[in-house]
Design an enzyme around this catalytic site. Structure first.
Site, PDB file in Angstrom:
ATOM      1  N   HIS A  50      40.938  37.980  74.208  1.00  0.00           N
ATOM      2  CA  HIS A  50      40.607  38.862  75.322  1.00  0.00           C
ATOM      3  C   HIS A  50      39.639  39.943  74.867  1.00  0.00           C
ATOM      4  O   HIS A  50      39.349  40.075  73.671  1.00  0.00           O
ATOM      5  CB  HIS A  50      41.869  39.507  75.903  1.00  0.00           C
ATOM      6  CG  HIS A  50      42.734  40.192  74.890  1.00  0.00           C
ATOM      7  ND1 HIS A  50      42.326  41.292  74.188  1.00  0.00           N
ATOM      8  CD2 HIS A  50      43.985  39.905  74.437  1.00  0.00           C
ATOM      9  CE1 HIS A  50      43.285  41.679  73.379  1.00  0.00           C
ATOM     10  NE2 HIS A  50      44.303  40.834  73.480  1.00  0.00           N
TER      11      HIS A  50
HETATM   12  P1  TYD Z   1      48.668  40.743  74.353  1.00  0.00           P
HETATM   13  O1  TYD Z   1      47.826  41.962  74.344  1.00  0.00           O
HETATM   14  O2  TYD Z   1      48.278  39.616  75.238  1.00  0.00           O
HETATM   15  O3  TYD Z   1      48.839  40.203  72.859  1.00  0.00           O
HETATM   16  P2  TYD Z   1      47.737  39.695  71.819  1.00  0.00           P
HETATM   17  O4  TYD Z   1      46.482  40.408  72.110  1.00  0.00           O
HETATM   18  O5  TYD Z   1      48.295  40.073  70.499  1.00  0.00           O
HETATM   19  O6  TYD Z   1      47.647  38.232  71.915  1.00  0.00           O
HETATM   20  O7  TYD Z   1      50.150  41.214  74.700  1.00  0.00           O
HETATM   21  C1  TYD Z   1      51.260  40.334  74.740  1.00  0.00           C
HETATM   22  C2  TYD Z   1      52.291  40.910  75.695  1.00  0.00           C
HETATM   23  O8  TYD Z   1      52.761  42.188  75.254  1.00  0.00           O
HETATM   24  C3  TYD Z   1      51.741  41.113  77.089  1.00  0.00           C
HETATM   25  O9  TYD Z   1      52.717  40.673  78.003  1.00  0.00           O
HETATM   26  C4  TYD Z   1      51.575  42.599  77.238  1.00  0.00           C
HETATM   27  C5  TYD Z   1      52.574  43.179  76.257  1.00  0.00           C
HETATM   28  N1  TYD Z   1      52.093  44.432  75.621  1.00  0.00           N
HETATM   29  C6  TYD Z   1      52.629  45.638  75.999  1.00  0.00           C
HETATM   30  O10 TYD Z   1      53.499  45.729  76.896  1.00  0.00           O
HETATM   31  N2  TYD Z   1      52.198  46.777  75.373  1.00  0.00           N
HETATM   32  C7  TYD Z   1      51.249  46.734  74.400  1.00  0.00           C
HETATM   33  O11 TYD Z   1      50.865  47.794  73.834  1.00  0.00           O
HETATM   34  C8  TYD Z   1      50.670  45.462  74.041  1.00  0.00           C
HETATM   35  C9  TYD Z   1      49.598  45.360  72.992  1.00  0.00           C
HETATM   36  C10 TYD Z   1      51.138  44.344  74.661  1.00  0.00           C
END
Ligand code: TYD
Length: 136
Positions: A50
């Site tokens: 992303h």
């Molecule tokens: P995501 O940002 O998609 O993870 P990555 O970039 O590591 O693949 O986040 C995964 C899940 O965690 C998503 O449902 C959102 C949640 N999340 C939070 O609630 N707070 C946060 O600070 C982060 C980074 C993620």
């Protein structure tokens, strides 16, 4: 600052064990609003497909190693993080993937914004279009 950059942090090497630290607006160019960490990543998994519209990050491999691949819509660059005394500054507006996590690796991420699902661009084609239109 809008280019990604490896930033080396202070380190105090000691027979009792080493110590490093990071201070907001001094070692990294933003105020820290949030810290999260990635752990127990199964072999072969990728994280973080992303871009953020506003959030800036500083990523440190506190343990083990992994690669962070950054993409500005035109070119990709891969950074290997494998020491706890340096990290990667990631400006806003770049597509990023994290991959090749070693066993027991621990990624600490310092963020410039509170969590906001609306700050994410999760579709690569949308990201490319936004880049093209200067919207990210
Ligand atoms: P995501 O940002 O998609 O993870 P990555 O970039 O590591 O693949 O986040 C995964 C899940 O965690 C998503 O449902 C959102 C949640 N999340 C939070 O609630 N707070 C946060 O600070 C982060 C980074 C993620």
């Amino acid at each position: 600052m809008n280019t990604p950059k490896i930033i080396e942090l202070p380190k105090f090497l000691d027979a009792r064990g080493n110590l490093s630290f990071v201070e907001q607006e001094k070692h990294i160019p933003f105020v820290i609003k949030r810290t999260y960490w990635l752990y127990d990543v199964p072999g072969g998994e990728c994280r973080g497909g992303h871009a953020y519209k506003e959030n800036q990050e500083f990523i440190v491999a506190l343990s083990g190693s992994f690669d962070v691949v950054l993409d500005d819509g035109l070119k990709k660059k891969s950074f290997t993080l494998n020491r706890s005394y340096y990290g990667l500054y990631v400006p806003k507006g770049l597509w990023r993937e994290m991959e090749n996590f070693s066993t027991n690796s621990l990624a600490m991420v310092l963020s410039s914004t509170y969590y906001d699902a609306n700050d994410y661009v999760r579709d690569y084609d949308v990201f490319l279009k936004m880049k093209k239109d200067g919207k990210i």
